[in-house]
Design an enzyme around this catalytic site. Structure first.
Site, PDB file in Angstrom:
ATOM      1  N   THR A   1       0.847  -1.190   0.000  1.00  0.00           N
ATOM      2  CA  THR A   1       0.000   0.000   0.000  1.00  0.00           C
ATOM      3  C   THR A   1       0.881   1.239   0.000  1.00  0.00           C
ATOM      4  O   THR A   1       1.726   1.399   0.883  1.00  0.00           O
ATOM      5  CB  THR A   1      -0.934  -0.016   1.223  1.00  0.00           C
ATOM      6  OG1 THR A   1      -1.690  -1.211   1.163  1.00  0.00           O
ATOM      7  CG2 THR A   1      -1.864   1.178   1.215  1.00  0.00           C
TER       8      THR A   1
ATOM      9  N   PHE B   1      -6.741  -6.487  -1.155  1.00  0.00           N
ATOM     10  CA  PHE B   1      -7.842  -6.165  -0.245  1.00  0.00           C
ATOM     11  C   PHE B   1      -8.093  -7.336   0.700  1.00  0.00           C
ATOM     12  O   PHE B   1      -9.208  -7.562   1.139  1.00  0.00           O
ATOM     13  CB  PHE B   1      -9.114  -5.855  -1.047  1.00  0.00           C
ATOM     14  CG  PHE B   1      -8.937  -4.714  -2.012  1.00  0.00           C
ATOM     15  CD1 PHE B   1      -9.012  -3.397  -1.573  1.00  0.00           C
ATOM     16  CD2 PHE B   1      -8.661  -4.955  -3.347  1.00  0.00           C
ATOM     17  CE1 PHE B   1      -8.826  -2.345  -2.464  1.00  0.00           C
ATOM     18  CE2 PHE B   1      -8.479  -3.905  -4.245  1.00  0.00           C
ATOM     19  CZ  PHE B   1      -8.564  -2.601  -3.803  1.00  0.00           C
TER      20      PHE B   1
ATOM     21  N   ASN C   1     -10.047   1.401   2.395  1.00  0.00           N
ATOM     22  CA  ASN C   1      -9.744   1.311   3.822  1.00  0.00           C
ATOM     23  C   ASN C   1     -10.354   2.479   4.593  1.00  0.00           C
ATOM     24  O   ASN C   1     -10.851   2.305   5.703  1.00  0.00           O
ATOM     25  CB  ASN C   1      -8.228   1.275   4.049  1.00  0.00           C
ATOM     26  CG  ASN C   1      -7.667  -0.123   3.885  1.00  0.00           C
ATOM     27  OD1 ASN C   1      -8.427  -1.090   3.758  1.00  0.00           O
ATOM     28  ND2 ASN C   1      -6.361  -0.247   3.883  1.00  0.00           N
TER      29      ASN C   1
ATOM     30  N   LEU D   1     -20.187  -3.129  10.913  1.00  0.00           N
ATOM     31  CA  LEU D   1     -20.985  -2.322  11.841  1.00  0.00           C
ATOM     32  C   LEU D   1     -20.906  -2.932  13.243  1.00  0.00           C
ATOM     33  O   LEU D   1     -21.830  -2.799  14.030  1.00  0.00           O
ATOM     34  CB  LEU D   1     -22.449  -2.245  11.372  1.00  0.00           C
ATOM     35  CG  LEU D   1     -22.704  -1.360  10.150  1.00  0.00           C
ATOM     36  CD1 LEU D   1     -24.173  -1.390   9.756  1.00  0.00           C
ATOM     37  CD2 LEU D   1     -22.266   0.093  10.413  1.00  0.00           C
TER      38      LEU D   1
ATOM     39  N   ALA E   1     -19.687  -2.648  16.737  1.00  0.00           N
ATOM     40  CA  ALA E   1     -19.093  -1.682  17.670  1.00  0.00           C
ATOM     41  C   ALA E   1     -18.137  -2.421  18.597  1.00  0.00           C
ATOM     42  O   ALA E   1     -18.285  -3.611  18.845  1.00  0.00           O
ATOM     43  CB  ALA E   1     -20.194  -1.006  18.469  1.00  0.00           C
TER      44      ALA E   1
ATOM     45  N   GLY F   1      -7.639  -2.024  14.835  1.00  0.00           N
ATOM     46  CA  GLY F   1      -6.175  -2.069  14.908  1.00  0.00           C
ATOM     47  C   GLY F   1      -5.676  -2.800  13.686  1.00  0.00           C
ATOM     48  O   GLY F   1      -6.351  -2.844  12.663  1.00  0.00           O
TER      49      GLY F   1
ATOM     50  N   CYS G   1      -2.977  -2.623   8.769  1.00  0.00           N
ATOM     51  CA  CYS G   1      -3.396  -1.776   7.649  1.00  0.00           C
ATOM     52  C   CYS G   1      -4.176  -0.538   8.075  1.00  0.00           C
ATOM     53  O   CYS G   1      -3.786   0.582   7.747  1.00  0.00           O
ATOM     54  CB  CYS G   1      -4.280  -2.579   6.701  1.00  0.00           C
ATOM     55  SG  CYS G   1      -3.347  -3.647   5.621  1.00  0.00           S
TER      56      CYS G   1
ATOM     57  N   LYS H   1      -7.342  -8.970  16.153  1.00  0.00           N
ATOM     58  CA  LYS H   1      -8.621  -9.601  15.833  1.00  0.00           C
ATOM     59  C   LYS H   1      -8.405 -11.108  15.886  1.00  0.00           C
ATOM     60  O   LYS H   1      -7.253 -11.566  15.888  1.00  0.00           O
ATOM     61  CB  LYS H   1      -9.115  -9.153  14.461  1.00  0.00           C
ATOM     62  CG  LYS H   1      -8.273  -9.661  13.304  1.00  0.00           C
ATOM     63  CD  LYS H   1      -8.932  -9.335  11.991  1.00  0.00           C
ATOM     64  CE  LYS H   1      -8.256 -10.095  10.862  1.00  0.00           C
ATOM     65  NZ  LYS H   1      -8.863  -9.864   9.581  1.00  0.00           N
TER      66      LYS H   1
HETATM   67  C1  UDX Z   1      -8.111  -4.806   6.611  1.00  0.00           C
HETATM   68  C2  UDX Z   1      -9.058  -4.766   5.386  1.00  0.00           C
HETATM   69  O1  UDX Z   1     -10.247  -5.497   5.692  1.00  0.00           O
HETATM   70  C3  UDX Z   1      -8.375  -5.334   4.170  1.00  0.00           C
HETATM   71  O2  UDX Z   1      -9.212  -5.182   3.030  1.00  0.00           O
HETATM   72  C4  UDX Z   1      -7.064  -4.585   3.934  1.00  0.00           C
HETATM   73  O3  UDX Z   1      -6.391  -5.122   2.831  1.00  0.00           O
HETATM   74  C5  UDX Z   1      -6.187  -4.654   5.168  1.00  0.00           C
HETATM   75  O4  UDX Z   1      -6.901  -4.147   6.309  1.00  0.00           O
HETATM   76  P1  UDX Z   1      -7.394  -6.585   8.437  1.00  0.00           P
HETATM   77  O5  UDX Z   1      -6.606  -5.505   9.065  1.00  0.00           O
HETATM   78  O6  UDX Z   1      -6.752  -7.917   8.282  1.00  0.00           O
HETATM   79  O7  UDX Z   1      -7.872  -6.158   6.963  1.00  0.00           O
HETATM   80  O8  UDX Z   1      -8.678  -6.844   9.315  1.00  0.00           O
HETATM   81  P2  UDX Z   1     -10.244  -6.534   9.343  1.00  0.00           P
HETATM   82  O9  UDX Z   1     -10.944  -7.822   9.516  1.00  0.00           O
HETATM   83  O10 UDX Z   1     -10.690  -5.689   8.237  1.00  0.00           O
HETATM   84  O11 UDX Z   1     -10.372  -5.775  10.737  1.00  0.00           O
HETATM   85  C6  UDX Z   1      -9.612  -4.616  11.031  1.00  0.00           C
HETATM   86  C7  UDX Z   1      -9.931  -4.065  12.400  1.00  0.00           C
HETATM   87  O12 UDX Z   1     -11.227  -3.510  12.437  1.00  0.00           O
HETATM   88  C8  UDX Z   1      -9.879  -5.107  13.530  1.00  0.00           C
HETATM   89  O13 UDX Z   1      -9.228  -4.527  14.639  1.00  0.00           O
HETATM   90  C9  UDX Z   1     -11.344  -5.357  13.830  1.00  0.00           C
HETATM   91  O14 UDX Z   1     -11.542  -5.753  15.165  1.00  0.00           O
HETATM   92  C10 UDX Z   1     -11.955  -4.005  13.552  1.00  0.00           C
HETATM   93  N1  UDX Z   1     -13.383  -4.060  13.192  1.00  0.00           N
HETATM   94  C11 UDX Z   1     -13.784  -4.616  12.020  1.00  0.00           C
HETATM   95  C12 UDX Z   1     -14.329  -3.514  14.052  1.00  0.00           C
HETATM   96  O15 UDX Z   1     -13.985  -2.991  15.120  1.00  0.00           O
HETATM   97  N2  UDX Z   1     -15.650  -3.547  13.691  1.00  0.00           N
HETATM   98  C13 UDX Z   1     -16.075  -4.089  12.528  1.00  0.00           C
HETATM   99  O16 UDX Z   1     -17.294  -4.063  12.269  1.00  0.00           O
HETATM  100  C14 UDX Z   1     -15.105  -4.657  11.664  1.00  0.00           C
END
Ligand code: UDX
Length: 424
Positions: A118, A147, A203, A245, A247, A252, A255, A315
């Site tokens: 990226t 992605f 993102n 969606l 909460a 974190g 990315c 996560k």
């Molecule tokens: C993300 C993007 O989804 C991906 O397309 C990109 O290429 C890299 O960044 P990733 O960081 O692996 O991927 O995880 P993702 O599952 O998207 O979750 C990111 C963060 O958002 C996590 O900390 C997760 O707990 C948080 N999250 C996600 C929420 O708090 N609420 C949500 O509804 C979804």
């Protein structure tokens, strides 16, 4: 086709393994010798669902090397999948990208450099100039952003919502498009800058949704509504949709925090203040810290209190702790004088100074004054919560991911508090 992948991190390994699975000959190149040695020996240095099996299944078609020339020799496409961490100023640090570009040897045929890392909008243009300055006109350049989400990266690569290919020369885009034969997805072909922006904007849209629902959650808390019901109610609107969606205690990972900061700085560098994104980032910082307030409201001062952090990874499904809310929570709790224990089924928290990492969730909960569910691991849903409560000194449970059933938890005698969920 023959593909070289520069960078054996999450993105590079998934890209290499998936392209090999599509039938291409792949060489993955990294500068870290131990990593390459491990990969040659069949060890996979990261925890990513399905990756080890994929590498094993395609052992014949994937090689690992530290040598640039060995990787580039015969390659049709060179993927750049190196890290672009934030610098002190918040801009993306592109030094690893420049090293790859500057190391490329001269070739006597057309090859295509495809950017997976990226990068800020405008990077492709600069790479093009840099290649031209070195007389490497027969090296094409394509932006082909990823992605994939950690934990589902292999599946996401093989079943993407779309494949984005931004090129200066349509012939280069053709090559990268052909590489994706066998993947059933819409292909967006465009200019390089737009492809770079699609990645950053995707993102940004996702983090905006997360901070949005987190703010709705905070207002729910203040007004007696339940954000999980609200999310369901708005998610069924086809214009809004149900994804992203949930909460919680904030986003974190490797990315989202980095890329939102990079887009904010990219805008600022061009003289534009991206106010919405500024707010999204700030909301996320505050969201992680709100847990401390929840604990203090119940326990008073946290000095000498034992708080158990359940989950450390940013996560579930990954061992990745980069920018994980657990890091901020642990730091804040220790600063408040609390004793912090923690458990995670995969992430290794041993390097966390001052945190007592336990061998099991129940062990981490021994004598605790409060538990905070930080990562929604299935193992925690399946935990024997009656036993968990019995082990604690005080049954305060803050569910930072709204994973558990409040009624059930209260049935076990917990003082349960979620994020944006009505109090008892
Ligand atoms: C993300 C993007 O989804 C991906 O397309 C990109 O290429 C890299 O960044 P990733 O960081 O692996 O991927 O995880 P993702 O599952 O998207 O979750 C990111 C963060 O958002 C996590 O900390 C997760 O707990 C948080 N999250 C996600 C929420 O708090 N609420 C949500 O509804 C979804």
């Amino acid at each position: 086709m023959k593909v070289a992948v520069f960078g054996a991190g999450y993105v590079g390994l998934v890209t290499g393994a998936c392209l090999a699975d599509l039938g291409h000959e792949v060489v993955v190149r990294d500068i870290v010798e131990e990593r390459i040695d491990a990969l040659r020996g069949g060890e996979v240095p990261i925890h990513e669902e399905g990756l080890a099996q994929l590498l094993e299944r395609n052992r014949e078609r994937i090689r690992f090397t530290t040598e640039v020339n060995a990787a580039v020799e015969g390659a049709d496409v060179i993927y750049v999948a190196v890290g672009t961490p934030p610098t002190y100023s918040g801009d993306a640090d592109l030094s690893a990208v420049w090293t790859v570009v500057d190391e490329l040897p001269e070739v006597d045929r057309r090859i295509v450099v495809a950017m997976k890392s990226t990068v800020p909008v405008g990077t492709g243009r600069t790479v093009r100039h840099r290649l031209d300055d070195r007389g490497l006109e027969n090296v094409g350049y394509v932006s082909n952003p990823e992605f994939t989400a950690e934990g589902t990266a292999v599946h996401d690569f093989m079943h993407p919502d779309r494949v984005v290919i931004g090129a200066f020369d349509p012939a280069d885009a053709d090559v990268v498009e052909r590489l994706h034969d066998g993947i059933d997805a819409p292909i967006i072909r465009c200019d390089v800058a737009s492809a770079e922006m699609i990645k950053l904007a995707a993102n940004a849209a996702l983090v905006t949704r997360i901070s949005f629902i987190n703010e709705i959650a905070n207002v729910c808390e203040a007004t007696g509504a339940d954000v999980t019901t609200v999310a369901q109610g708005i998610g069924l609107d086809h214009r809004i949709g149900p994804a992203f969606l949930r909460a919680g205690i904030g986003f974190g990972g490797s990315c989202f925090p980095k890329d939102s900061l990079a887009l904010k700085q990219l805008a600022a560098n061009s003289g534009y203040s991206f106010q919405l994104l500024n707010a999204v980032i700030e909301v996320n910082e505050l969201q992680k810290r709100r847990v401390i307030g929840k604990l203090e409201r119940r326990l008073g001062s946290l000095r000498g209190k034992k708080v158990a952090l359940l989950g450390l990874a940013f996560k579930p499904g990954t061992d990745d702790m980069r920018e994980a809310p657990s890091l901020v929570l642990a730091g804040r709790l220790l600063a408040e004088g609390a004793e912090v224990s923690a458990w995670d089924p995969v992430a290794d928290g041993r390097h966390l100074d001052g945190v007592d990492v336990a061998g099991s969730a129940l062990e981490a909960l021994d004598g605790a004054d409060a538990a905070v569910l930080v990562t929604e691991w299935p193992e925690l849903r399946a935990l024997d919560w009656a036993e968990a409560g019995a082990r604690m000194r005080n049954r305060l449970l803050v569910d930072g991911r709204n994973m558990l059933d409040p009624v059930e938890m209260r049935g076990y005698g917990f003082d349960y508090e979620g994020i944006g969920r009505a109090a008892e």
